[in-house]
Structure formats: structure tokens, C-alpha cells
Design an enzyme around this catalytic site. Structure first.
Site, PDB file in Angstrom:
ATOM      1  N   ARG A   1       1.038  -1.239   0.046  1.00 40.91           N
ATOM      2  CA  ARG A   1       0.129  -0.077   0.034  1.00 40.91           C
ATOM      3  C   ARG A   1       0.736   1.181   0.089  1.00 40.91           C
ATOM      4  O   ARG A   1       0.545   2.306  -0.583  1.00 40.91           O
ATOM      5  CB  ARG A   1      -0.895  -0.073   0.928  1.00 40.91           C
ATOM      6  CG  ARG A   1      -1.893   1.081   1.334  1.00 40.91           C
ATOM      7  CD  ARG A   1      -2.990   0.832   2.479  1.00 40.91           C
ATOM      8  NE  ARG A   1      -3.552   1.978   2.797  1.00 40.91           N
ATOM      9  CZ  ARG A   1      -4.864   2.379   2.316  1.00 40.91           C
ATOM     10  NH1 ARG A   1      -5.425   1.594   1.323  1.00 40.91           N
ATOM     11  NH2 ARG A   1      -5.718   3.444   2.665  1.00 40.91           N
TER      12      ARG A   1
ATOM     13  N   GLN B   1     -11.902  -1.088   0.921  1.00 40.30           N
ATOM     14  CA  GLN B   1     -11.634  -1.910  -0.262  1.00 40.30           C
ATOM     15  C   GLN B   1     -11.918  -3.474   0.022  1.00 40.30           C
ATOM     16  O   GLN B   1     -12.306  -3.855  -0.753  1.00 40.30           O
ATOM     17  CB  GLN B   1     -10.198  -1.611  -0.516  1.00 40.30           C
ATOM     18  CG  GLN B   1     -10.029  -0.170  -0.951  1.00 40.30           C
ATOM     19  CD  GLN B   1      -8.272   0.000  -1.056  1.00 40.30           C
ATOM     20  OE1 GLN B   1      -7.596  -0.257   0.061  1.00 40.30           O
ATOM     21  NE2 GLN B   1      -8.273   0.519  -2.257  1.00 40.30           N
TER      22      GLN B   1
ATOM     23  N   VAL C   1      -7.039   7.374  -1.979  1.00 34.89           N
ATOM     24  CA  VAL C   1      -7.030   5.969  -1.889  1.00 34.89           C
ATOM     25  C   VAL C   1      -8.026   5.660  -0.702  1.00 34.89           C
ATOM     26  O   VAL C   1      -7.975   6.053   0.241  1.00 34.89           O
ATOM     27  CB  VAL C   1      -5.401   5.476  -1.368  1.00 34.89           C
ATOM     28  CG1 VAL C   1      -5.501   3.808  -1.370  1.00 34.89           C
ATOM     29  CG2 VAL C   1      -4.544   6.044  -2.398  1.00 34.89           C
ATOM     30  N   SER C   2      -8.921   4.593  -1.112  1.00 32.35           N
ATOM     31  CA  SER C   2      -9.943   4.197  -0.245  1.00 32.35           C
ATOM     32  C   SER C   2      -9.476   3.581   0.901  1.00 32.35           C
ATOM     33  O   SER C   2      -8.339   2.995   0.960  1.00 32.35           O
ATOM     34  CB  SER C   2     -11.077   3.206  -0.857  1.00 32.35           C
ATOM     35  OG  SER C   2     -11.589   3.930  -1.799  1.00 32.35           O
ATOM     36  N   ALA C   3     -10.404   3.513   2.021  1.00 31.81           N
ATOM     37  CA  ALA C   3      -9.875   2.826   3.406  1.00 31.81           C
ATOM     38  C   ALA C   3      -9.747   1.433   3.071  1.00 31.81           C
ATOM     39  O   ALA C   3     -10.653   0.890   2.535  1.00 31.81           O
ATOM     40  CB  ALA C   3     -10.830   3.283   4.434  1.00 31.81           C
TER      41      ALA C   3
END
Length: 151
Positions: free
Chosen positions: A31, A69, A63-65
Site C-alpha cells: 500500500r 476496499q 486511496v480508499s480505506a
């Protein structure tokens, strides 16, 4: 979607609990490679990573949590060898999907913002072999009549 935008997401899972199917891809896809400008502790927290702001300071891209995701990937039930279209590219989610479809699957990720696709393409290339197992492609899509400068 993220907290603070009026979006609502309902889940019976606590926000710190990732569904079982999402855990292996999360372990294999770095990530931090998709947010190199952010401290590592922040990158691996269970929250969004803002990547773009409007002139008045509101978050316009992120960026999504990780928990979100994981919930989405679990719900999508993506299988090896599938072809997947991801709309709204940030790169990291496409790399997670690539892990799920495997080396013979395909992921196409699209976004209307060239800054977003440029960022995604850079980070997908730099993330290493795990993000390149599927054929990842970035495309900018401009619907007819949509002004390119509308952000």
C-alpha cells in the site's frame, strides 16, 4: 467514498476487520507504494489517504480505506482468470484486483481525470511484480460533451 463527504456505507463488520478473501492480496500489494509521500503509519491505518484536494481544501480524490476496499472486493467475488473493469482508478485497488484475477486474468482501470491515471500508472509500475500479474492498463475516458477541464 470516504468519511466526511455525505456518503454512507453500511456494513455489519467493524471498520478494522477485513473480510478473509481480501487479506492475502493486502499482504502481497505494498500500500505504501501507492502513497510514497505519506508516512508509513498513516498509509497502513484503517482510513483513507487523500491524494488530491479542491482549491478550497476539500478532498477530491483518495486511496480508499483498507476496510472499505476489503468489503468491496469481498462483495465483488472476483475469481482467478476473470476480466475486471475498475471505474475510478487510483492504482492500489487495481493492484489488489490483479492479485485476485491472477496472471491469466485482466484488469482495466479507468478514470476521467488524467492526473489520477498518470499517478496510478506511475505507482503501478513502481509497485513491483505483484501489481503486474494481470494486464493493467490506464485509460482516460471523456464522455461526449464532457469538458476535459471539469474537475
Amino acid at each position: 467514498m470516504h468519511r466526511g463527504t455525505g456518503s454512507s456505507i453500511s456494513s455489519s463488520r467493524p471498520v478494522t476487520s477485513a473480510p478473509p478473501l481480501s487479506r492475502p492480496p493486502r499482504r502481497r500489494v505494498p500500500r505504501h507504494a501507492f502513497a510514497p509521500e505519506v508516512p508509513v503509519q498513516t498509509v497502513y491505518a484503517e482510513d483513507i489517504i487523500p491524494t488530491r484536494h479542491t482549491p478550497d481544501g476539500r478532498i477530491s480524490s483518495s486511496v480508499s480505506a483498507p476496510w472499505l476496499q476489503a468489503v468491496k472486493l469481498e462483495a465483488a467475488r472476483i475469481q482467478p482468470d476473470e476480466r475486471v473493469l475498475e471505474v475510478g482508478s487510483g492504482g492500489y485497488n487495481a493492484a489488489l484486483i490483479a492479485e485476485l484475477v491472477g496472471p491469466t486474468g485482466q484488469v482495466t482501470t479507468v478514470d476521467i481525470d488524467p492526473d489520477v491515471t498518470d499517478r496510478a500508472a506511475r505507482f503501478l509500475a513502481a509497485a513491483g511484480p505483484s501489481s503486474r500479474k494481470a494486464s493493467l492498463r490506464e485509460h482516460v475516458f471523456h464522455p461526449a460533451g464532457c469538458a476535459r477541464s471539469a474537475r
